[in-house]
Design an enzyme around this catalytic site. Structure first.
Site, PDB file in Angstrom:
ATOM      1  NE  ARG A 231      -4.280  -1.275  -0.154  1.00 18.20           N
ATOM      2  CZ  ARG A 231      -4.506  -2.190  -0.820  1.00 18.20           C
ATOM      3  NH1 ARG A 231      -3.392  -2.612  -1.564  1.00 18.20           N
ATOM      4  NH2 ARG A 231      -5.549  -3.070  -0.746  1.00 18.20           N
ATOM      5  CG  ASP A 255       2.102  -2.731  -8.349  1.00 20.35           C
ATOM      6  OD1 ASP A 255       2.118  -2.307  -9.406  1.00 20.35           O
ATOM      7  OD2 ASP A 255       1.259  -3.139  -7.927  1.00 20.35           O
ATOM      8  CD  GLU A 260      -2.566   3.146  -5.530  1.00 23.76           C
ATOM      9  OE1 GLU A 260      -3.199   2.315  -5.403  1.00 23.76           O
ATOM     10  OE2 GLU A 260      -1.179   3.297  -5.396  1.00 23.76           O
ATOM     11  CG  HIS A 292      -2.504  -0.948  -6.974  1.00 27.47           C
ATOM     12  ND1 HIS A 292      -3.089   0.072  -5.970  1.00 27.47           N
ATOM     13  CD2 HIS A 292      -2.556  -2.239  -6.610  1.00 27.47           C
ATOM     14  CE1 HIS A 292      -3.209  -0.944  -4.918  1.00 27.47           C
ATOM     15  NE2 HIS A 292      -2.880  -2.317  -5.215  1.00 27.47           N
TER      16      HIS A 292
END
Length: 326
Positions: A231, A255, A260, A292
């Protein structure tokens, strides 16, 4: 029982159809995002299935007003849902589990890409610069990899890494016997000080907020590599950027990033992004950014759809629900 599925994607369709028939449930799919305006779609539905859209207190209340009794998020993380408000209104909340190999395999790929300077190599090759300057990498068997969080994904990462013969150390508040066969548990401070590569696999809970910050980074080795497929809230972006620019962090593969939401999973080609930190991070030759997508495999999508449906069924029938959060 009726389930309304928000943020339905085309790649999920075959699985929703498959499990709708398998479990004999009444499903309605919509590509709309859950908002105050679209909450009325849920009238007459017992459960809703969502993804990462923020479900704040006002939206929880709206869903309660239209009769929703259970919210299932097709994600492992559930920090985008106002759990306190849901508890107040007695609305059930559940998450899902999916193949840990999806994120674990991706994590090892990102470790290799970061330590072998793949981003710089590819950027050079695009402009036909085939020189060796600045692209010398490291071999994993010479490195110590620290794994923060040894849940299903962290444990699978450790198993994957064993084949590279690197030294693996781990930290978790709850130690796992299975992990001890492949890695040594240490205190968090020792992991920070001893690791050449640090990969994070903890939930985006309040206790883990900005776990990687100016103070924790100062304890790390110079030139450390940071990998985050968990996260974005786990890393303090400002402190992280400062450490990259000062050379304290030698490379990274992220990632996930802070803030986001409303960026990832959308086609924003040609638009100005409302996230300056993302633009800065993308500019560094030693920082790899992906949107992500570590979870995104056919098996994982199938698992997410099936387990969201099963969670709703368990709630509705009053049975034991392994995905129940609230």
């Amino acid at each position: 029982m009726k389930i309304l599925v928000y943020n339905h994607r085309a790649d999920e369709t075959e699985y929703f159809q498959k499990f709708k028939e398998k479990y004999n449930v009444d499903l309605m799919l919509t590509d709309k995002t859950p908002t105050i305006e679209t909450a009325d779609f849920a009238k007459g539905f017992d459960c809703i299935s969502i993804i990462t859209t923020p479900i704040n207190a006002a939206l929880i209340k709206k869903f309660n007003d239209v009769g929703v009794k259970f919210i299932s998020t097709r994600t492992i993380g559930y920090d985008h849902i106002d759990i306190k408000k849901a508890k107040e209104l007695r609305i059930g909340v559940g998450n899902v589990t999916y193949s840990p190999r999806s994120v674990a395999d991706y994590t090892v790929m990102m470790i290799l890409m970061a330590t072998r300077k793949v981003k710089a190599i590819m950027q050079n090759s695009y402009v036909q610069d085939y020189s060796l300057e600045g692209i010398q990498g490291k071999e994993l068997h010479n490195l110590t990899v620290g794994v923060i969080g040894t849940g299903k994904i962290g444990r699978t990462v450790i198993k994957n890494l064993k084949g590279f013969e690197c030294n693996i150390i781990a930290y978790d508040i709850n130690e796992n016997e299975e992990v001890k066969a492949h890695a040594k548990y240490v205190k968090l401070e020792e992991l920070l000080m001893s690791s050449d590569v640090i990969t994070v696999h903890v939930p985006g809970a309040e206790d883990n907020y900005h776990l990687i910050n100016k103070n924790s980074i100062s304890k790390m080795k110079d030139g450390v590599f940071i990998i985050n497929t968990a996260r974005g809230s786990i890393i303090n972006t400002y402190d992280f950027i400062d450490a990259v620019e000062k050379g304290k962090i030698g490379g990274a593969a992220l990632d996930v990033i802070e803030n986001e939401t409303n960026l990832y999973y959308k086609n924003l080609k040609g638009e100005v992004l409302g996230n300056r930190e993302l633009a800065v991070l993308k500019s560094y030759p030693n920082v790899i950014i992906t949107p992500h997508t570590a979870f995104y495999t056919d098996q994982a999508v199938s698992d997410m759809v099936e387990n969201s449906i099963l969670s709703c069924i368990a709630f509705y029938e009053g049975k034991e629900n392994p995905w129940k959060v609230l």
